[in-house]
Design an enzyme around this catalytic site. Structure first.
Site, mmCIF file in Angstrom:
data_model
loop_
_atom_site.group_PDB
_atom_site.id
_atom_site.type_symbol
_atom_site.label_atom_id
_atom_site.label_comp_id
_atom_site.label_asym_id
_atom_site.label_seq_id
_atom_site.Cartn_x
_atom_site.Cartn_y
_atom_site.Cartn_z
ATOM 1 N N TRP A 1 31.727 -33.183 39.919
ATOM 2 C CA TRP A 1 31.690 -33.324 41.324
ATOM 3 C C TRP A 1 30.114 -32.774 41.503
ATOM 4 O O TRP A 1 29.916 -31.645 41.443
ATOM 5 C CB TRP A 1 32.481 -32.410 42.054
ATOM 6 C CG TRP A 1 32.386 -32.208 43.764
ATOM 7 C CD1 TRP A 1 32.668 -33.344 44.578
ATOM 8 C CD2 TRP A 1 31.954 -31.538 44.528
ATOM 9 N NE1 TRP A 1 32.322 -33.071 45.782
ATOM 10 C CE2 TRP A 1 31.897 -32.203 45.758
ATOM 11 C CE3 TRP A 1 31.213 -30.174 44.309
ATOM 12 C CZ2 TRP A 1 31.506 -31.302 46.832
ATOM 13 C CZ3 TRP A 1 30.721 -29.564 45.325
ATOM 14 C CH2 TRP A 1 30.790 -29.990 46.514
ATOM 15 N N ASN B 1 31.589 -25.975 34.471
ATOM 16 C CA ASN B 1 31.773 -26.307 35.822
ATOM 17 C C ASN B 1 31.042 -25.036 36.473
ATOM 18 O O ASN B 1 31.545 -23.918 35.877
ATOM 19 C CB ASN B 1 33.563 -26.227 35.908
ATOM 20 C CG ASN B 1 33.975 -26.087 37.284
ATOM 21 O OD1 ASN B 1 33.233 -26.452 38.086
ATOM 22 N ND2 ASN B 1 35.162 -25.637 37.458
ATOM 23 N N GLY B 2 30.514 -25.351 37.584
ATOM 24 C CA GLY B 2 29.781 -24.043 38.110
ATOM 25 C C GLY B 2 28.499 -24.168 38.474
ATOM 26 O O GLY B 2 28.067 -25.536 38.564
ATOM 27 N N GLU C 1 43.034 -29.388 62.849
ATOM 28 C CA GLU C 1 43.586 -29.758 61.543
ATOM 29 C C GLU C 1 43.916 -31.356 61.590
ATOM 30 O O GLU C 1 43.679 -31.963 60.640
ATOM 31 C CB GLU C 1 44.887 -29.076 61.001
ATOM 32 C CG GLU C 1 45.521 -29.312 59.782
ATOM 33 C CD GLU C 1 44.726 -29.450 58.721
ATOM 34 O OE1 GLU C 1 43.711 -28.705 58.453
ATOM 35 O OE2 GLU C 1 45.025 -29.970 57.777
ATOM 36 N N LYS D 1 42.025 -34.198 58.864
ATOM 37 C CA LYS D 1 42.724 -35.026 58.187
ATOM 38 C C LYS D 1 42.234 -36.513 58.005
ATOM 39 O O LYS D 1 41.765 -36.970 57.300
ATOM 40 C CB LYS D 1 44.335 -34.971 58.552
ATOM 41 C CG LYS D 1 44.943 -33.697 57.973
ATOM 42 C CD LYS D 1 45.251 -33.531 56.797
ATOM 43 C CE LYS D 1 44.216 -32.744 55.818
ATOM 44 N NZ LYS D 1 44.090 -31.477 55.772
ATOM 45 N N GLU E 1 38.405 -36.709 56.724
ATOM 46 C CA GLU E 1 38.336 -36.550 55.133
ATOM 47 C C GLU E 1 39.055 -37.720 54.379
ATOM 48 O O GLU E 1 38.590 -37.926 53.323
ATOM 49 C CB GLU E 1 38.849 -35.163 54.597
ATOM 50 C CG GLU E 1 40.204 -35.079 54.700
ATOM 51 C CD GLU E 1 40.586 -33.590 54.116
ATOM 52 O OE1 GLU E 1 39.605 -33.069 53.095
ATOM 53 O OE2 GLU E 1 41.282 -32.977 54.823
ATOM 54 N N HIS F 1 33.878 -29.595 79.863
ATOM 55 C CA HIS F 1 32.646 -28.634 80.117
ATOM 56 C C HIS F 1 31.719 -29.448 79.073
ATOM 57 O O HIS F 1 30.746 -28.743 78.608
ATOM 58 C CB HIS F 1 32.866 -27.359 79.373
ATOM 59 C CG HIS F 1 33.947 -26.424 80.283
ATOM 60 N ND1 HIS F 1 33.468 -25.954 81.306
ATOM 61 C CD2 HIS F 1 35.024 -26.327 80.046
ATOM 62 C CE1 HIS F 1 34.510 -25.381 82.063
ATOM 63 N NE2 HIS F 1 35.488 -25.614 81.171
ATOM 64 N N LYS G 1 39.029 -31.225 45.258
ATOM 65 C CA LYS G 1 40.446 -30.581 45.674
ATOM 66 C C LYS G 1 39.950 -29.162 46.021
ATOM 67 O O LYS G 1 40.511 -28.616 46.773
ATOM 68 C CB LYS G 1 41.571 -30.630 44.577
ATOM 69 C CG LYS G 1 42.715 -29.948 45.068
ATOM 70 C CD LYS G 1 43.081 -30.322 46.478
ATOM 71 C CE LYS G 1 44.421 -29.912 46.870
ATOM 72 N NZ LYS G 1 44.669 -30.153 48.336
#
Ligand code: AGP
Length: 628
Positions: A75, A107-108, A501, A505, A508, A524, A623
């Site tokens: 990623w 990873n990092g 939420e 959904k 994304e 407003h 994830k």
């Protein structure tokens, strides 16, 4: 976040590496690669952009028989999704004849990689990628060369290689999980961890390495979890773990609960669909053994604070990211209403730097599905540093946050593979409901009211099963909304966080812009967005603010906006005003978000399908976000 696998042992490494990467693909899927060793000791690399299937085609078309190997699914953090940036990265220096003296996966994020890269460039190293990872590879090569020159490096010794790696790691600032293999050294791998998880699967004459246990299922149930600043020397028969400052340590071996193989869709088309349908069972699991009718309260074993310590808590801080921040908002409303305790909800990425004044009687909860979200981990560490007990509401047993927190409550929702969180969200809200009951019964909540809350929680799973029956209606609605470019989700009180939420959904997984908003706030400003092309999804319940939200619905309708109502009760006014009505069961108002979110999860899922999106692995996402 990325996924790492490694293998050393008695069989060919390729199958485990590829299957392991498929099981870790949800952690990141911009690009992927593996490195294997030829019989002559030379390292070979196969790398591709996109899905693991692209990599598999490449590997199968030019296989390498090897009993040792490493793999990675990426990623992107530094540098785009290209083959050149795909791991593994070689370490070596043309002047030292190093074609590929070593191969490394990481990873990092290495925060000081630029200065280290500059140093290496000055020493004549050349870089083939834009990644921070390649800096580690060349630093390790450089350390080995220096140790050779100083006579402190024993060529065939894994410990000498580990010592060179240790010298490199102490110079890194940031997070890493790394696995390394070396040219001409077919017998061992090195692994090291700081901030990014790594587990070692203990086999019979073979060992497996992975970022999380997913690749180990079906291979071994014995696992060693590395902790920060540990290096492991892994051969087919031995695992030596070295703690950076204290030397060799005896690692503890945990046994994985094999359970159902969470890496199959069990007849569903996607993990997300499976996990939406697992919600009733997940809710039952979250409640199992935690409802105490004799005392009309909740039994929460892992808080690690005595009743008197809990009694002295005067205020809660709930922190998390994304969906977990949304469940925290619902928790705030619940706990303040049921336990009459002040609750602050903070984005973890803000809390870790905002440095708010926090009094001594404050208890912090980090809310997280993965238990690896970097911002949430950092926020908890910051609050612990200030001396506040910091607990976790977490799904991933053995994760970094679960281990570092002072205690907590597991969701028991089972592995959630789909990038879009569903069953973890509803389970988090259930656990927060248990917490509200627990604190409420320590304060003002009567025995009778406590029993009423227990009844509401116990009946919830069945109501979610009924909400799942809206799927056919939702499929039709998805057709109507699939070409929208902007959708508003509106709610009030408990259903306002549910609106946030629902919008997340849709965003994304379908890539349609959506915005969750308090319904009363539309006038407003945002109501200027409303026209015939901008649908508004209203979350309605026959509760405290029913009349108010019906007024908000009329304000939108009066401006020509299409209106979809997800409601727990139907009446003539709603039938007349709403273009579409999705009826869901009515439950106790604080728990209504858990039921009302189900059609919104399904709506996002079906719209994404109709738009040809990858539901389980949406673009640009992973994830768990283990980088800042
Ligand atoms: C949820 O659908 C998203 N994938 C994302 O917002 C997620 O909730 C967030 O990254 C926090 O993850 P965590 O719960 O594992 O800490």
């Amino acid at each position: 976040m990325c996924g790492i696998v490694g293998y050393v042992g008695k069989t060919d490494a390729t199958d485990f590496l590829l299957q392991g990467l498929y099981r870790l693909e949800y952690r990141g899927y911009d690009s992927a690669g593996i490195s294997l060793m030829r019989d002559d000791g030379l390292l070979e690399r196969r790398r591709s952009v996109g899905r693991i299937s692209n990599l598999e085609s490449l590997v199968r078309s030019s296989p390498v028989q090897s009993r040792i190997g490493i793999g990675h699914t990426r990623w992107a953090t530094h540098g785009g999704a290209t083959v050149a940036n795909a791991h593994p990265h070689y370490g070596g220096h043309s002047e030292h004849g190093g074609l590929s003296d070593l191969a490394l996966v990481h990873n990092g994020v290495i925060e000081n990689y630029q200065e280290l890269k500059h140093e290496l460039l000055m020493e004549g190293y050349s870089f083939q990628s834009e990644t921070d990872t390649e800096v580690i590879s060349h630093l390790l090569h450089q350390a080995i060369c220096k140790n050779r020159l100083s006579g402190t490096f024993e060529e065939g010794s894994p410990v000498s290689h580990a010592d060179a790696l240790r010298q490199v790691l102490v110079r890194l600032r940031g997070t890493y999980g790394v696995v390394v293999m070396f040219h001409g050294k077919p017998d061992f791998l090195l692994a090291a961890k700081c901030g990014s998880p790594l587990v070692i699967g203990v086999g019979q004459g073979e060992q497996f390495i992975a970022s999380d246990p997913a690749p180990l299922y079906g291979r071994t149930d014995k696992v060693i979890t590395l902790v920060d600043h540990q290096i492991a020397i892994i051969t087919s028969r031995t695992i030596q773990v070295i703690q950076r400052d204290t030397g060799t340590v005896q690692p503890s071996i945990q046994v994985l609960s094999q359970g159902e193989d969470s890496h199959s869709c069990d007849g569903h088309a996607h993990y997300m669909h499976k996990e939406i349908y697992q919600q009733p069972e997940a809710i039952r699991n979250a409640l199992r053994g935690r409802l105490d009718r004799d005392n009309a309260t909740a039994k929460l074993g892992g808080l690690n604070l005595t009743a008197s310590q809990m009694r002295n808590i005067e205020r809660l801080v709930l922190t998390g990211c994304g969906t977990s921040w949304h469940s925290a908002l619902i928790g705030e409303y619940m706990i303040e209403q049921i336990a009459r305790m002040p609750v602050e909800v903070e984005y973890a990425s803000e809390l870790r730097y905002r440095n708010p004044p926090v009094d001594k009687q404050t208890l912090v909860f980090g809310i997280t599905q993965s238990g690896e979200t970097a911002d949430t981990l950092a926020a908890l560490r910051e609050m612990q540093r200030k001396g506040h007990p910091s607990l976790a509401i977490c799904n991933n047993i053995g994760s970094s946050i679960a281990r570092e927190a002072d205690g907590g409550i597991y969701l028991h929702a089972g592995p959630e593979i789909g990038v879009a969180s569903t069953k973890a969200f509803t389970s988090q809200v259930v656990v927060l409901g248990l917490l509200a009951l627990y604190f409420g019964r320590m304060r003002h909540l009567s025995f009778e009211a406590g029993l009423g809350w227990i009844d509401a929680l116990e009946g919830l799973a069945d109501q979610v099963e009924i909400a799942l029956e809206t799927e056919n209606q939702i499929k039709e609605l998805a057709w109507e909304l699939k070409d929208a470019t902007n959708v508003l989700y509106l709610g009030r009180n408990y259903l306002f966080p549910a609106a946030l939420e629902g919008a997340l959904k849709l965003k994304e997984i379908s890539y349609i812009h959506a915005e969750g908003y308090p319904a009363a706030e539309m006038k407003h400003g945002p109501i200027a967005l409303v026209d015939e092309h901008t649908p508004s999804v209203f979350l309605i319940s026959k509760g405290l603010v029913y009349d108010k939200i019906m007024s908000n619905l009329q304000e939108v309708k009066a401006r020509g906006g299409p209106v979809i109502a997800v409601t727990d009760s139907m009446d003539s006014q709603l039938e007349k005003l709403a273009d579409r009505v999705i009826l869901v069961p009515s439950v106790a108002e604080p728990l209504q978000p858990i039921v009302s979110i189900v059609p919104l999860q399904l709506l996002a899922y079906h719209i994404a399908l109709l738009r040809g999106c990858d539901v389980d692995k949406p673009r640009n996402l992973a994830k768990s976000v283990t980088v800042e």
